[in-house]
Write an enzyme that holds these catalytic residues in place. Structure first.
Site, mmCIF file in Angstrom:
data_model
loop_
_atom_site.group_PDB
_atom_site.id
_atom_site.type_symbol
_atom_site.label_atom_id
_atom_site.label_comp_id
_atom_site.label_asym_id
_atom_site.label_seq_id
_atom_site.Cartn_x
_atom_site.Cartn_y
_atom_site.Cartn_z
ATOM 1 N N SER A 228 0.852 -1.178 0.000
ATOM 2 C CA SER A 228 0.000 0.000 0.000
ATOM 3 C C SER A 228 0.900 1.244 0.000
ATOM 4 O O SER A 228 1.841 1.331 0.783
ATOM 5 C CB SER A 228 -0.890 0.007 1.246
ATOM 6 O OG SER A 228 -1.675 1.171 1.289
ATOM 7 N N GLY A 229 0.629 2.164 -0.913
ATOM 8 C CA GLY A 229 1.445 3.364 -0.993
ATOM 9 C C GLY A 229 2.628 3.250 -1.935
ATOM 10 O O GLY A 229 3.385 4.206 -2.113
ATOM 11 N N SER A 230 2.793 2.092 -2.568
ATOM 12 C CA SER A 230 3.924 1.902 -3.486
ATOM 13 C C SER A 230 3.708 2.620 -4.814
ATOM 14 O O SER A 230 4.674 2.899 -5.539
ATOM 15 C CB SER A 230 4.177 0.410 -3.734
ATOM 16 O OG SER A 230 3.044 -0.197 -4.339
ATOM 17 N N SER B 241 -2.339 -7.812 -3.438
ATOM 18 C CA SER B 241 -2.189 -9.255 -3.682
ATOM 19 C C SER B 241 -0.909 -9.790 -3.036
ATOM 20 O O SER B 241 0.044 -10.137 -3.723
ATOM 21 C CB SER B 241 -2.219 -9.572 -5.184
ATOM 22 O OG SER B 241 -1.390 -8.726 -5.945
#
Length: 200
Positions: free
Chosen positions: A36-38, A108
């Site tokens: 998350s946030g990548s 995922s």
């Protein structure tokens, strides 16, 4: 697998090859995975814009958006996460059969689940794009404030904090989003699609 022996797959008259020929490009799934946030959703949407400008038929499936509808009955337990990815894999397969390039932006986190989706597709149809970014950088971005809540124990089973993320071992593409601009990242994805003759 179907729960009934009375359900038989019905072949359509117009094939995927016919649709690809009409669209003047091949179809595939670009599977963006990462913490998350990548930058998965940002990159997926930027790639779609570039493809759209070239008259390529596309559709983005975003993790949060899908949980508002198709998967709104699922939570974040390991079993629910597996089912979330299984459903998206099947939907992605339908989109590629329709002749489109589908771009999925989902954390995922588990390799087994991503590999199960890969098995639904033929060679070069499933393109795993690992949007690689250090956890500490993702936390500084934290556009939704999720990491802060996870650190406080307000979000259980949060990937990267209290639930593991298993990086791809052999992804087709690795995008280091903390080192590359969005323009460079998009170019890397588009060049790959051209090299594989998916788009012209």
């Amino acid at each position: 697998m179907s729960s009934s022996k009375n359900i038989v797959w019905h072949e359509t008259t117009i094939t995927r090859k016919d649709r690809n020929s009409l669209n003047n490009h091949n179809s595939c799934v670009l599977w963006f995975t990462g913490l998350s946030g990548s930058g998965k959703s940002t990159l997926a949407n930027a790639v779609e814009v570039k493809l759209h400008e070239s008259q390529v038929r596309t559709y983005v499936l975003d993790g949060d958006n899908i949980r508002h509808g198709l998967n709104k009955d699922l939570g974040f337990s390991e079993d629910d996460r597996k089912e979330n990815i299984r459903r998206i894999g099947e939907v992605s397969k339908l989109f590629t059969d329709s002749g489109q390039i589908v771009l999925t932006a989902f954390i995922s986190p588990f390799r087994e689940d991503r590999n199960s989706v890969r098995e639904l597709f033929s060679n070069h149809e499933f393109i795993e794009v690992y949007v690689k970014c250090p956890l500490e950088v993702c936390e500084t971005r934290d556009p939704k404030g999720l990491y802060d809540k996870a650190r406080k124990g307000e979000i259980p089973e949060f990937t990267g904090i209290s639930s593991p993320y298993e990086p791809p071992e052999q992804p087709e593409l690795i995008i280091e989003s903390n080192k590359m601009t969005i323009e460079q990242s998009v170019e890397q994805v588009i060049n790959y699609l051209k090299e594989k003759s998916i788009v012209k």
